[in-house]
Scaffold this motif. Structure first.
Motif, PDB file in Angstrom:
ATOM      1  N   ARG A 144      -0.890  -3.559  -6.925  1.00 13.51           N
ATOM      2  CA  ARG A 144      -2.237  -3.985  -7.298  1.00 13.51           C
ATOM      3  C   ARG A 144      -2.236  -5.261  -8.122  1.00 13.51           C
ATOM      4  NH1 ARG A 144      -5.353  -0.073 -11.099  1.00 13.51           N
ATOM      5  NH2 ARG A 144      -4.891   1.468  -9.484  1.00 13.51           N
ATOM      6  N   ASN A 145      -3.334  -6.008  -7.977  1.00 14.42           N
ATOM      7  CA  ASN A 145      -3.598  -7.116  -8.884  1.00 14.42           C
ATOM      8  C   ASN A 145      -4.138  -6.565 -10.208  1.00 14.42           C
ATOM      9  OD1 ASN A 145      -2.785  -8.978  -7.030  1.00 14.42           O
ATOM     10  ND2 ASN A 145      -4.831  -9.700  -6.505  1.00 14.42           N
ATOM     11  N   PRO A 146      -4.224  -7.382 -11.256  1.00 13.34           N
ATOM     12  CA  PRO A 146      -4.750  -6.896 -12.543  1.00 13.34           C
ATOM     13  C   PRO A 146      -6.161  -6.331 -12.410  1.00 13.34           C
ATOM     14  CG  PRO A 146      -3.664  -9.009 -12.838  1.00 13.34           C
ATOM     15  CD  PRO A 146      -3.708  -8.766 -11.359  1.00 13.34           C
ATOM     16  N   ASN A 147      -6.459  -5.359 -13.255  1.00 15.41           N
ATOM     17  CA  ASN A 147      -7.804  -4.796 -13.292  1.00 15.41           C
ATOM     18  C   ASN A 147      -8.773  -5.833 -13.858  1.00 15.41           C
ATOM     19  OD1 ASN A 147      -6.704  -2.412 -12.424  1.00 15.41           O
ATOM     20  ND2 ASN A 147      -6.853  -1.364 -14.397  1.00 15.41           N
ATOM     21  N   GLY A 148      -9.752  -6.223 -13.049  1.00 14.85           N
ATOM     22  CA  GLY A 148     -10.739  -7.202 -13.496  1.00 14.85           C
ATOM     23  C   GLY A 148     -12.123  -6.789 -13.065  1.00 14.85           C
ATOM     24  N   ALA A 149     -13.006  -7.771 -12.898  1.00 15.60           N
ATOM     25  CA  ALA A 149     -14.388  -7.475 -12.511  1.00 15.60           C
ATOM     26  C   ALA A 149     -14.477  -6.919 -11.098  1.00 15.60           C
ATOM     27  CB  ALA A 149     -15.232  -8.739 -12.633  1.00 15.60           C
ATOM     28  N   ASN A 150     -13.490  -7.250 -10.248  1.00 20.39           N
ATOM     29  CA  ASN A 150     -13.436  -6.708  -8.881  1.00 20.39           C
ATOM     30  C   ASN A 150     -14.653  -7.143  -8.061  1.00 20.39           C
ATOM     31  OD1 ASN A 150     -12.299  -5.260  -6.769  1.00 20.39           O
ATOM     32  ND2 ASN A 150     -13.097  -3.279  -7.455  1.00 20.39           N
ATOM     33  N   ARG A 151     -15.061  -8.381  -8.236  1.00 25.37           N
ATOM     34  CA  ARG A 151     -16.211  -8.906  -7.487  1.00 25.37           C
ATOM     35  C   ARG A 151     -15.825 -10.159  -6.681  1.00 25.37           C
ATOM     36  NH1 ARG A 151     -21.008  -6.860  -9.966  1.00 25.37           N
ATOM     37  NH2 ARG A 151     -20.463  -4.762 -10.696  1.00 25.37           N
ATOM     38  N   GLU A 152     -14.559 -10.351  -6.430  1.00 27.50           N
ATOM     39  CA  GLU A 152     -14.114 -11.523  -5.694  1.00 27.50           C
ATOM     40  C   GLU A 152     -14.638 -11.496  -4.256  1.00 27.50           C
ATOM     41  OE1 GLU A 152     -11.102 -10.528  -8.866  1.00 27.50           O
ATOM     42  OE2 GLU A 152     -12.151  -9.437  -7.284  1.00 27.50           O
ATOM     43  N   THR A 153     -14.870 -12.656  -3.689  1.00 28.71           N
ATOM     44  CA  THR A 153     -15.355 -12.745  -2.308  1.00 28.71           C
ATOM     45  C   THR A 153     -14.213 -12.768  -1.298  1.00 28.71           C
ATOM     46  OG1 THR A 153     -15.475 -15.155  -2.504  1.00 28.71           O
ATOM     47  CG2 THR A 153     -17.490 -13.894  -2.977  1.00 28.71           C
ATOM     48  N   THR A 154     -13.000 -12.861  -1.782  1.00 26.74           N
ATOM     49  CA  THR A 154     -11.821 -12.743  -0.924  1.00 26.74           C
ATOM     50  C   THR A 154     -11.047 -11.497  -1.363  1.00 26.74           C
ATOM     51  OG1 THR A 154     -10.564 -14.181  -2.418  1.00 26.74           O
ATOM     52  CG2 THR A 154     -11.630 -15.214  -0.510  1.00 26.74           C
ATOM     53  N   PRO A 155     -10.294 -10.869  -0.453  1.00 26.11           N
ATOM     54  CA  PRO A 155      -9.612  -9.612  -0.797  1.00 26.11           C
ATOM     55  C   PRO A 155      -8.649  -9.773  -1.960  1.00 26.11           C
ATOM     56  CG  PRO A 155      -9.600  -9.990   1.574  1.00 26.11           C
ATOM     57  CD  PRO A 155     -10.101 -11.260   0.952  1.00 26.11           C
ATOM     58  N   THR A 156      -8.677  -8.823  -2.876  1.00 25.87           N
ATOM     59  CA  THR A 156      -7.680  -8.741  -3.938  1.00 25.87           C
ATOM     60  C   THR A 156      -6.846  -7.494  -3.700  1.00 25.87           C
ATOM     61  OG1 THR A 156      -9.258  -7.580  -5.357  1.00 25.87           O
ATOM     62  CG2 THR A 156      -9.088  -9.955  -5.623  1.00 25.87           C
TER      63      THR A 156
ATOM     64  N   ARG B  95     -11.367  -5.567  -4.294  1.00 31.23           N
ATOM     65  CA  ARG B  95     -10.506  -4.547  -3.702  1.00 31.23           C
ATOM     66  C   ARG B  95     -11.184  -3.808  -2.559  1.00 31.23           C
ATOM     67  NH1 ARG B  95      -8.465  -2.089  -9.543  1.00 31.23           N
ATOM     68  NH2 ARG B  95      -6.852  -3.653  -9.969  1.00 31.23           N
ATOM     69  N   GLU B  96     -12.502  -3.749  -2.587  1.00 30.47           N
ATOM     70  CA  GLU B  96     -13.231  -3.062  -1.521  1.00 30.47           C
ATOM     71  C   GLU B  96     -13.009  -3.729  -0.169  1.00 30.47           C
ATOM     72  OE1 GLU B  96     -17.088  -1.405  -4.051  1.00 30.47           O
ATOM     73  OE2 GLU B  96     -17.165  -3.373  -3.086  1.00 30.47           O
ATOM     74  N   LEU B  97     -12.745  -5.024  -0.155  1.00 30.44           N
ATOM     75  CA  LEU B  97     -12.520  -5.722   1.108  1.00 30.44           C
ATOM     76  C   LEU B  97     -11.272  -5.204   1.818  1.00 30.44           C
ATOM     77  CD1 LEU B  97     -13.418  -9.301  -0.135  1.00 30.44           C
ATOM     78  CD2 LEU B  97     -14.615  -8.055   1.673  1.00 30.44           C
ATOM     79  N   GLU B  98     -10.252  -4.866   1.047  1.00 32.37           N
ATOM     80  CA  GLU B  98      -9.029  -4.299   1.613  1.00 32.37           C
ATOM     81  C   GLU B  98      -9.326  -2.984   2.323  1.00 32.37           C
ATOM     82  OE1 GLU B  98      -4.742  -4.675  -0.421  1.00 32.37           O
ATOM     83  OE2 GLU B  98      -5.860  -2.920  -1.107  1.00 32.37           O
ATOM     84  N   ILE B  99     -10.122  -2.125   1.674  1.00 28.93           N
ATOM     85  CA  ILE B  99     -10.471  -0.831   2.252  1.00 28.93           C
ATOM     86  C   ILE B  99     -11.426  -0.995   3.429  1.00 28.93           C
ATOM     87  CG2 ILE B  99     -11.490   1.426   1.763  1.00 28.93           C
ATOM     88  CD1 ILE B  99      -8.743   0.851   0.435  1.00 28.93           C
ATOM     89  N   ALA B 100     -12.360  -1.938   3.334  1.00 27.32           N
ATOM     90  CA  ALA B 100     -13.281  -2.181   4.439  1.00 27.32           C
ATOM     91  C   ALA B 100     -12.525  -2.565   5.704  1.00 27.32           C
ATOM     92  CB  ALA B 100     -14.276  -3.283   4.064  1.00 27.32           C
ATOM     93  N   GLY B 101     -11.517  -3.414   5.569  1.00 25.35           N
ATOM     94  CA  GLY B 101     -10.717  -3.795   6.724  1.00 25.35           C
ATOM     95  C   GLY B 101      -9.977  -2.620   7.324  1.00 25.35           C
ATOM     96  N   LEU B 102      -9.470  -1.734   6.460  1.00 22.97           N
ATOM     97  CA  LEU B 102      -8.773  -0.545   6.935  1.00 22.97           C
ATOM     98  C   LEU B 102      -9.722   0.395   7.673  1.00 22.97           C
ATOM     99  CD1 LEU B 102      -6.380   1.454   7.010  1.00 22.97           C
ATOM    100  CD2 LEU B 102      -7.067   2.196   4.709  1.00 22.97           C
ATOM    101  N   LEU B 103     -10.893   0.650   7.089  1.00 20.69           N
ATOM    102  CA  LEU B 103     -11.850   1.566   7.705  1.00 20.69           C
ATOM    103  C   LEU B 103     -12.364   1.008   9.034  1.00 20.69           C
ATOM    104  CD1 LEU B 103     -13.922   2.736   4.595  1.00 20.69           C
ATOM    105  CD2 LEU B 103     -11.978   3.878   5.688  1.00 20.69           C
ATOM    106  N   ALA B 104     -12.590  -0.297   9.104  1.00 23.37           N
ATOM    107  CA  ALA B 104     -13.036  -0.908  10.347  1.00 23.37           C
ATOM    108  C   ALA B 104     -11.960  -0.789  11.427  1.00 23.37           C
ATOM    109  CB  ALA B 104     -13.401  -2.371  10.111  1.00 23.37           C
ATOM    110  N   PHE B 105     -10.705  -0.938  11.028  1.00 22.84           N
ATOM    111  CA  PHE B 105      -9.589  -0.785  11.977  1.00 22.84           C
ATOM    112  C   PHE B 105      -9.540   0.627  12.544  1.00 22.84           C
ATOM    113  CE2 PHE B 105      -5.220   0.522  12.825  1.00 22.84           C
ATOM    114  CZ  PHE B 105      -4.763  -0.483  13.668  1.00 22.84           C
ATOM    115  N   ILE B 106      -9.697   1.629  11.682  1.00 23.34           N
ATOM    116  CA  ILE B 106      -9.669   3.024  12.132  1.00 23.34           C
ATOM    117  C   ILE B 106     -10.768   3.273  13.169  1.00 23.34           C
ATOM    118  CG2 ILE B 106     -10.068   5.404  11.364  1.00 23.34           C
ATOM    119  CD1 ILE B 106      -8.700   4.610   8.717  1.00 23.34           C
ATOM    120  N   LYS B 107     -11.951   2.710  12.915  1.00 17.37           N
ATOM    121  CA  LYS B 107     -13.054   2.869  13.882  1.00 17.37           C
ATOM    122  C   LYS B 107     -12.756   2.131  15.182  1.00 17.37           C
ATOM    123  CE  LYS B 107     -17.927   1.771  14.648  1.00 17.37           C
ATOM    124  NZ  LYS B 107     -19.137   1.093  14.112  1.00 17.37           N
TER     125      LYS B 107
END
Length: 516
Positions: free
Chosen positions: A318-330, A389-401
């Motif tokens: 993981r990257n450091p715990n921050g605001a977690n609002r980046e527009t690119t995947p962290t 971090r949500e972008l990482e999970i979104a990509g995974l969930l989209a792949f599963i679908k």
């Protein structure tokens, strides 16, 4: 499934209640002792890893057979247990037929006296079943998290950590420990006064009386848990898939974190703490692990034709715990782990694919609860489109679908209450995924908390949850804080039942799922 007699399982290590300093005795007049019992883990189609610990330098000896009488047993001389690994050792048993129950006994032979052999300690495990054309036999397992946290340890007044005995009675094929296997940052006191006036009493050892900083202190914190009879008996019968989370080091840790404001720690670098903690974790968990190589926890564990478990590592990359609002995947899982998980899920032929995560997907877990700032987990408390971090999970969930990977469910812990969540794209800001369930369990023996807020990005809703009453925090095990989850899959139909259970094993809630 045939069980070993519990007296036989724990009898050889009944001396566990002796002072923990006994390991320092080196006289060859005494036989080595296995004060921590035995455990197995990281199973495969043809075997598993067997773990134990001597109280001095010794040679590990394992006898195993597919009959409880040890007829036609095989003896293997294992590795040396030396000070370099705190006298722990492990050996992988392989070439076992699928669906076989293996009975084993571990002994240690003193290095200075070949005749000085420890009394054997017994255990067992069962290899995954084969596909008999009808789906194989039924499969079940338990999962939970959080052992000895928030000041609640082994209480002699209550019989110790009885939740492990409740899980053992269900005879699961294996157990997933979803992280916080220890609490390196939560020392114990002999007594804790509860809000209702009752007293919670703890067994206390020297290493568990302060925060863990050095390698030896983390090792001692692991050894503390083995003082519990229930845990040792459970370990001897039920293989474990172990994960690590924050309290295995310190609350909400990441590699770059500094502890400038915490007077309990002499060394303010979390990287130093985490390096020591990781080494102790690898020594004390029954991992299929080469200590000379970097730790790689993430891997999958097929268990017959109906089930495959995908163990994640949500700490190391993981990257450091921050605001977690980046527009690119962290990074949270990291690119390599996400790539592996996608391909492993796609390749799986199991009916059910269970993703074992140490943290939930849609629950808000703040880095700083006092100010409600920063993200410790994935959700960022913003109900909109995925960010950080949500972008990482979104990509995974989209792949599963997109790949039409069916019957994927998630199990997790971390938040210290039981819950079932249903993730529905119709209620989500991000909708490119197939619906799925997430099941949350824990703690095993720690304080009760919750509920946490749900983040709407992936559309979760609460199906069930059991939290402390009236918003109270850090409720004790005496108030019902402890719980675990149990999953059973019918071998013929693939029908899966998920139950949340209290510390005595009583069912709190059940979900029945038919595979698609």
């Amino acid at each position: 499934m045939k069980k070993l007699n519990r007296r036989a399982l724990i009898g050889a290590s009944a001396a566990i209640a002796l002072p923990t300093r006994i390991f320092a005795q080196t006289s060859t007049a005494m036989r080595p002792q296995l004060l921590q019992g035995v455990q197995t883990g990281d199973f495969s189609a043809d075997g598993a890893t067997i773990w134990s610990r001597s109280d001095r330098p010794a040679r590990m000896i394992i006898d195993y057979a597919t009959s409880e009488s040890f007829t036609k047993s095989v003896r293997i001389e294992g590795p040396l247990a030396t000070e370099a690994t705190d006298f722990t050792s492990r050996l992988r048993i392989a070439n076992i037929l699928p669906g076989s129950t293996v009975f084993y006994r571990v002994s240690y032979r003193d290095l200075d006296d070949d005749k000085a052999m420890s009394a054997p300690t017994l255990g067992r495990f069962t290899t995954p079943p084969i596909d008999d054309g009808r789906g194989g036999r039924d499969v079940s397992f338990t999962w939970s998290a959080d052992t000895v946290g928030q000041g609640f340890g082994i209480n002699p007044d209550t019989g110790g950590m009885v939740i492990y005995e409740a899980m053992r009675k269900l005879a699961p094929d294996f157990f997933v420990h979803s992280g916080d296997t220890i609490y390196g940052d939560n020392p114990l006191r002999p007594e804790v006064k509860l809000a209702d006036g009752r007293i919670w009493r703890n067994t206390v050892t020297e290493p568990k009386s302060k925060v863990a900083e050095t390698l030896d202190e983390f090792r001692g914190t692991h050894r503390y848990n083995f003082l519990d009879d229930n845990l040792r008996a459970f370990n001897a019968e039920v293989p474990m898939l172990a994960q690590w989370d924050d309290h295995d080091v310190i609350d909400n840790w990441y590699w770059e974190k500094e502890l400038s404001g915490d007077a309990r720690y002499k060394d303010k670098s979390v990287r130093v703490l985490a390096t020591n903690a990781r080494r102790a974790f690898r020594e004390y968990m029954p991992l299929d692990d080469n200590l000379a190589a970097p730790m790689k926890l993430y891997r999958s564990f097929p268990y017959g034709p109906r089930l495959e478990v995908f163990r994640l590592d949500m700490r190391s990359y993981r990257n450091p715990n921050g605001a977690n609002r980046e527009t690119t995947p962290t990074h949270f899982l990291g690119e390599a782990q996400v790539t592996w998980l996608k391909q492993a899920l796609k390749a799986s032929k199991a009916t059910w694919k269970i993703v074992a995560a140490s943290m939930p997907l849609g629950l808000v877990v703040y880095d700083d609860w006092r100010t409600k700032t920063g993200s410790e987990a994935i959700a960022n408390a913003d109900d909109g489109q995925p960010l950080g971090r949500e972008l990482e999970i979104a990509g995974l969930l989209a792949f599963i679908k997109r790949e039409n990977i069916r019957n994927v469910a998630w199990i997790t812990g971390d938040v210290h209450y039981a819950a079932t969540h249903y993730y529905d794209p119709n209620n989500a800001a991000f909708q490119d995924f197939a619906p799925f369930y997430e099941f949350v369990a824990g703690p095993l023996c720690a304080g009760g908390f919750g509920p946490n807020a749900l983040d709407g990005t992936f559309g979760p809703r609460v199906v069930f949850q059991k939290t402390p009453p009236q918003g109270r925090v850090n409720t004790s095990p005496l108030e019902g804080s402890c719980n675990f989850g149990h999953i059973k899959i019918d071998g013929r139909s693939g029908f899966m039942t998920v139950t949340h259970r209290d510390a005595a094993g009583a069912v709190l809630y059940a979900t029945d799922l038919t595979p698609s």
